[in-house]
Design an enzyme around this catalytic site. Structure first.
Site, PDB file in Angstrom:
ATOM      1  NE  ARG A  86      -5.324   3.733   2.112  1.00 18.90           N
ATOM      2  CZ  ARG A  86      -5.110   3.376   3.363  1.00 18.90           C
ATOM      3  NH1 ARG A  86      -4.010   3.705   3.952  1.00 18.90           N
ATOM      4  NH2 ARG A  86      -5.984   2.666   4.016  1.00 18.90           N
ATOM      5  CB  ILE A 144      -9.328   9.045   8.530  1.00 19.84           C
ATOM      6  CG1 ILE A 144      -9.074   7.532   8.495  1.00 19.84           C
ATOM      7  CG2 ILE A 144     -10.003   9.420   9.811  1.00 19.84           C
ATOM      8  CD1 ILE A 144      -7.877   7.150   9.341  1.00 19.84           C
ATOM      9  N   PRO A 145      -9.726  10.028   4.930  1.00 19.82           N
ATOM     10  CG  PRO A 145     -10.633  11.633   3.529  1.00 19.82           C
ATOM     11  CD  PRO A 145     -10.925  10.831   4.753  1.00 19.82           C
ATOM     12  CG  HIS A 146      -4.485   8.668   5.187  1.00  9.87           C
ATOM     13  ND1 HIS A 146      -3.686   7.736   4.579  1.00  9.87           N
ATOM     14  CD2 HIS A 146      -5.238   7.984   6.078  1.00  9.87           C
ATOM     15  CE1 HIS A 146      -3.929   6.555   5.097  1.00  9.87           C
ATOM     16  NE2 HIS A 146      -4.874   6.656   6.003  1.00  9.87           N
ATOM     17  N   GLY A 147      -3.190  10.396   2.070  1.00 15.32           N
ATOM     18  CA  GLY A 147      -2.417   9.987   0.896  1.00 15.32           C
ATOM     19  C   GLY A 147      -1.691   8.677   1.114  1.00 15.32           C
TER      20      GLY A 147
END
Lengths: 600, 146
Positions: free
Chosen positions: B45, B59-62
């Protein structure tokens, strides 16, 4: 089947007010509720046609237990759910289903009509409620607000449905039944179809058929061996003609689905399948009535009749119930009804202007899209747009993180600016839906996809969600305060008056800049140095400031050390050659901004 | 839901952003919020669309499809005092000192995220987070805005 939903929204978006478009809108809304549920109606129709006891092709009392609950609960609930969803998405859908339960309970007729009223009404209620209160809810309490407001409103609507709407609908269907009974009593049989056809389309066919015609028919058949009354409602001709007209002159999904519906209707006897086509275009009730009247007239003229009720109203069931020698009369009636209904429906569909309207709206859309794309490149601002926006949506890839944060920030800014009537929400880009007067905020990378999804909306593209200057622009535009000048002033105007801080600094020997801190402030100092560097880059100064701790300081003449006042003394004790500037705060410091001008 | 001490790692150092994202993801895995596959989705992502959101925050997220790897909602925090560069091109800097790993089901995380957003809107506040010396300090800082 979502095409219909979109169509509804497009039409609402256009806000045309002519009666014609209003009628069209109403029709699309009705069919929008039915079309997605056609598969459920077919499932029920097959169950009924195959397994009903008695009358099915393979009567099976165990499987037949499914028929009534599906008809009375499943189908109305689905319609109410979809009806609510058309108005206010998932939230409206759930409320719509709750409200529909109210009209179902205690009703003896299947509550399709009630569901078509309560579903959208429920969605509308929660939408209005949210518009009034959602933005006043403190951050962190949205979940509890959402669940309880919907729960309480749902409860109230279910009670309203049960005590007010239910009796009205039941009264209405009783009225239709009484009308039919009266017409039969005065021997104007063909005119009975004036009541029967509209009642059928509103899914009251069983109330009319089994409630009035069949009991009377059984009496008559007992005396004469056959009764024409069995044919009044079960005649598949009117529906068949309409479906055939759709096969040839329909458009979009209504055309492509019509041939399959013909088989289910004519051979399967599930008349329900053609009702949505009429609901989609209510004027088609006229061909249906004309066909019903002429069919019944033919039956009467030729002395047609059935030995017993043909249920379901399939041509096969009708032929099976036809007494010997009655075939010509019965088939003629069906045939004539079919022809009449087909001819008038085809005329209506062929001269249907809404097809051109669709084309027009499409073209308008394309033009708007182009204009929007242009507007994007210049700036999102246009003086005209502020009074149009009544909803702001942040869209990101997953709808999980960044958009939620951006939405929180803008919500906060709007609140501070005193704008409370515009809801700010966030979704994943793929869940974006076209809605009127919508402003969509996306990251640059996703703006194209967002425009694809919502061509009619105003789009604002931001570099990053956290501190975009666009937010202030949006707030300003919404305030209709177009004095944009002060926005640009904030960081550019720095006067070059000699600051006491720098008076004894010899800038000519500075070749290195370091931000000095104690070990516990490495994080903030790294940030300060980074911000300082980006300012340096803006004015094209080839210097890179770095962060160092007290122990790492290099004492050399070309060093310029920047530190806090609290650390200044320690630092001065430690170095002798390097120059030192001390400020009270390393981040966002005006003195440091001025320093950049000196370094140049 | 709220941020807990075992979801916070202070004073970390990474040379590349991928390591920072992996660390944020590993905290989510270790605390039973996601399956290891989710971390790969976080990396992917970030490649598609940067999860750097400004003000030294990432804010790393999937991706949406990776939701199947999420077992429960959770937010992890990695503090990187020296910062890690999230920018792809050299000319502009996207330095992150605070990395929030996010795994979210049913919008349960929105209140925490909203807090974070309001708090981190001021760069001075991010500086406080970047300087925090204990996990409790981080938690208290983020609570302030609630």
């Amino acid at each position: 089947m979502s095409q219909e939903n979109i169509a509804v929204e497009q039409v609402t978006a256009k806000k045309k007010s002519s009666i014609k478009t209003k009628v069209q809108r109403f029709g699309t809304a009705l069919s929008g509720m039915i079309m997605p549920n056609i598969s459920a109606i077919i499932a029920w129709g097959f169950l009924t046609a195959l397994f009903m006891v008695p009358g099915g092709w393979f009567p099976n009392s165990h499987i037949a237990e499914l028929i009534n609950p599906m008809l009375h609960y499943l189908l109305p609930l689905l319609i109410g759910y979809v009806g609510g969803r058309m108005v206010d998405d998932e939230r409206g859908a759930v409320i719509g289903a709750i409200a529909t339960t109210g009209v179902i309970v205690g009703a003896k007729v299947p509550m399709f009509l009630g569901a078509m009223i309560m579903g959208p009404f429920g969605g509308w209620c929660i939408k209005k409620f949210d518009q009034l209160f959602l933005d006043k809810i403190k951050a962190g309490f949205e979940m509890i607000y959402k669940n309880f407001s919907a729960g309480i409103i749902g409860m109230i609507l279910a009670i309203i449905g049960q005590s007010i709407v239910n009796p009205l609908v039941v009264g209405g269907s009783n009225l239709a039944a009484k009308g039919v009974a009266w017409i039969i009593s005065v021997h104007l049989l063909p005119l009975a179809n004036i009541f029967i056809e509209p009642a059928k389309v509103l899914f009251l066919n069983n109330a009319v058929g089994n409630g009035i015609l069949v009991p009377l028919g059984i009496q008559q058949a007992g005396q004469l061996g056959k009764s024409i009354l069995f044919l009044l409602e079960s005649n598949p001709g009117p529906g068949l003609g309409i479906l055939l007209a759709f096969c040839l002159y329909g458009k979009g999904s209504s055309k492509s689905s019509a041939p399959g519906s013909v088989i289910i209707h004519f051979l399967g006897g599930v008349h329900e399948i053609y009702f949505p086509y009429i609901l989609m275009k209510p004027v088609l009730i006229i061909p249906a009535i004309l066909a019903g009247v002429s069919g019944t007239f033919t039956f009467q003229l030729l002395g047609a009749g059935l030995k017993a009720a043909a249920s379901p109203g399939s041509i096969i069931a009708i032929l099976l119930m036809t007494p010997k020698g009655g075939y010509v009369a019965n088939i003629s009636g069906v045939l004539i009804a079919t022809v009449v209904s087909f001819v008038f429906s085809a005329l209506i569909l062929k001269h249907d202007k809404s097809m051109d309207d669709d084309l027009e709206t499409k073209q308008e859309q394309v033009q708007q899209m182009k204009a929007e794309a242009k507007g994007l490149k210049t700036a999102a601002s246009s003086a005209a747009f502020s009074d149009k926006i009544n909803q702001i949506i942040f869209a990101c890839d997953a709808g999980m993180g960044s958009s939620a944060m951006g939405a929180s920030l803008l919500r906060d800014k709007l609140k501070k600016a005193g704008i409370t009537n515009i809801p700010v929400t966030n979704v994943a880009v793929r869940d974006l839906k076209p809605e009127p007067n919508l402003l969509v905020v996306t990251q640059k990378e996703l703006t194209d996809r967002a425009i694809e999804k919502t061509p009619d909306a105003t789009h604002v593209s931001v570099g990053n969600f956290m501190n975009s200057p666009r937010y202030d622009e949006i707030v300003q535009m919404l305030q209709e305060d177009m004095s944009k000048s002060d926005l640009n002033e904030t960081n550019s105007k720095v006067d070059k008056s000699v600051s006491a801080l720098f008076s004894d600094i010899d800038f000519s020997r500075v070749h290195e800049v370091s931000f000095v801190c104690e070990p516990q402030n490495i994080g903030s100092t790294t940030m300060a140095a980074n911000l300082f560097n980006s300012e340096l880059k803006k004015v094209e100064i080839n210097l890179v400031a770095k962060q160092v701790t007290l122990e790492e300081v290099q004492d050399s003449p070309e060093q310029l050390l920047i530190t806090t006042i609290s650390l200044e003394k320690k630092l001065r004790n430690q170095v002798s050659k390097a120059q030192i500037i001390a400020v009270d705060n390393l981040l966002n410091n005006e003195d440091l901004q001025k320093l950049i001008l000196y370094l140049k | 839901m709220e941020l807990t001490k075992n979801m916070i790692m202070l004073n970390q150092h990474y040379d590349i952003k991928e390591d920072a994202i992996r660390a944020a993801g590993k905290l989510l895995v270790d605390n039973g919020c996601v399956e290891p596959d989710y971390v790969d989705a976080m990396l992917k992502r970030n490649e598609d669309v940067s999860t750097y959101i400004g003000n030294f925050i990432a804010i790393p997220h999937g991706t949406g499809e990776a939701k199947k790897y999420i077992k429960k909602t959770g937010i992890s925090l990695i503090q990187i005092p020296k910062g890690v560069e999230f920018s792809e091109d050299k000319s502009s800097s996207k330095l992150a000192t605070i990395v929030f790993g996010i795994a979210a089901l049913n919008n349960e995380h929105l209140d925490v995220l909203s807090q974070i957003a309001l708090f981190c809107n001021k760069v001075e506040n991010v500086a406080k987070l970047a300087d925090a010396q204990t996990e409790q300090e981080v938690i208290d800082l983020l609570k302030e805005v609630a």
